[in-house]
Design a protein around this motif. Structure first.
Motif, PDB file in Angstrom:
ATOM      1  N   ALA A 101      38.770  50.667  43.412  1.00  0.00           N
ATOM      2  CA  ALA A 101      37.928  49.952  42.450  1.00  0.00           C
ATOM      3  C   ALA A 101      36.576  50.623  42.243  1.00  0.00           C
ATOM      4  CB  ALA A 101      37.716  48.510  42.907  1.00  0.00           C
ATOM      5  N   ALA A 102      36.077  51.277  43.297  1.00  0.00           N
ATOM      6  CA  ALA A 102      34.733  51.855  43.225  1.00  0.00           C
ATOM      7  C   ALA A 102      34.720  53.375  43.212  1.00  0.00           C
ATOM      8  CB  ALA A 102      33.900  51.362  44.413  1.00  0.00           C
ATOM      9  N   GLY A 103      35.888  53.995  43.242  1.00  0.00           N
ATOM     10  CA  GLY A 103      35.965  55.446  43.335  1.00  0.00           C
ATOM     11  C   GLY A 103      35.360  56.159  42.138  1.00  0.00           C
ATOM     12  N   ASP A 104      34.799  57.323  42.402  1.00  0.00           N
ATOM     13  CA  ASP A 104      34.199  58.146  41.350  1.00  0.00           C
ATOM     14  C   ASP A 104      35.295  59.004  40.711  1.00  0.00           C
ATOM     15  OD1 ASP A 104      32.844  59.975  39.791  1.00  0.00           O
ATOM     16  OD2 ASP A 104      31.287  60.389  41.283  1.00  0.00           O
ATOM     17  N   PRO A 105      35.579  58.824  39.435  1.00  0.00           N
ATOM     18  CA  PRO A 105      36.617  59.618  38.777  1.00  0.00           C
ATOM     19  C   PRO A 105      36.389  61.127  38.906  1.00  0.00           C
ATOM     20  CG  PRO A 105      35.967  57.801  37.373  1.00  0.00           C
ATOM     21  CD  PRO A 105      34.989  57.834  38.513  1.00  0.00           C
ATOM     22  N   GLU A 106      35.115  61.540  38.995  1.00  0.00           N
ATOM     23  CA  GLU A 106      34.830  62.968  39.142  1.00  0.00           C
ATOM     24  C   GLU A 106      35.330  63.480  40.491  1.00  0.00           C
ATOM     25  OE1 GLU A 106      33.459  66.842  38.347  1.00  0.00           O
ATOM     26  OE2 GLU A 106      33.966  65.136  37.076  1.00  0.00           O
TER      27      GLU A 106
END
Length: 258
Positions: A101-106
């Motif tokens: 839910a909080a992960g950075d797509p980069e």
């Protein structure tokens, strides 16, 4: 029983991510086993120093700066080889420990590009030379993260699952050719950089990964496993080898001393 020295046509071993940790340890062990080792990584000074060390020990190594995510650079690198005996796809790594839910797509993108597309780039580019050797071996260094899930590891787990599927599918597609596909999936390995990189230099967070575990795997343990699999007789394929420290029963079950 393996031969003491690999056949001449298959004596070149390319190791990606050879600037530290498992990659550097694998390069040392394959050089000692009689391979002419080609060290690749982005950090030129690191691989140059390792090549000097290996050559000073009476073995053969050459450094070649390379970013495995740069397709054009990988193809240029591969063009220098008529035959290659072994490719160890070691370049990769983890970034962050955020929830889905909080992960950075980069972070997810970078992990996928390095672990999966980097492995794809180098394997595709060198497969003709591996086949031409008449006795080629592709090693994919995945992870137990490629065979199970854990909270806070979604991006890395997804990348390593993809890398596992890449190895498994390639083995199906090239059966009948003189190339083996070996997957080595380590569990908890303590190296100088893996956890630090994952937690962006935060030593406290990195240290907690190994807290209470007296003997996690070392880079040499994994390199020894890779070298053993690679030096089996040509007709023997170690499809998948999972290696963990005794204290780790699964990705989420680890015995820690107080």
């Amino acid at each position: 029983m393996a031969a003491d020295v690999p056949p001449a046509a298959s004596r070149i071993a390319v190791v990606t991510g050879a600037s530290s940790g498992i990659g550097a340890a694998t390069a040392r062990q394959l050089a000692a086993a009689g391979y002419r080792v080609v060290l690749t990584a982005r950090r030129e000074e690191r691989i140059e120093a390792l090549a000097e060390e290996i050559n000073a020990a009476g073995h053969q190594a050459k450094a070649y700066p390379l970013d495995v995510t740069d397709r054009a650079a990988v193809e240029e690198f591969a063009g220098a080889f008529r035959t290659v005996g072994v490719l160890v796809n070691n370049a990769g790594g983890a970034l962050g420990a955020d929830t889905v839910a909080a992960g950075d797509p980069e972070d997810w993108r970078r992990m996928y590009e390095t672990n999966v597309l980097g492995t794809l780039n180098v394997t595709q580019a060198l497969l003709p030379a591996l086949t031409a050797s008449g006795d080629g071996t592709v090693v994919v260094l995945s992870s137990t993260a490629g065979h199970g899930t854990y909270e806070g590891g979604g991006g890395y787990v997804a990348a390593k699952h993809a890398e596992h599927v890449l190895a498994e599918t390639l083995r199906l597609e090239i059966v009948g050719t003189p190339v083996r596909v070996i997957e080595v999936a380590p569990g908890m390995v303590k190296t100088e950089e893996f956890a630090l990189t994952r937690f962006r230099g935060d030593e406290e967070k990195a240290g907690k990964v190994y807290a209470g575990v007296a003997e996690p795997l070392t880079a040499d343990d994994v390199a020894d496993t890779i070298a053993w699999a690679v030096t089996r007789p040509s007709h023997v394929n170690i499809d998948l080898l999972v290696v963990r420290p005794r204290a780790q029963a699964s990705n989420t079950k680890v015995h820690r001393e107080p």
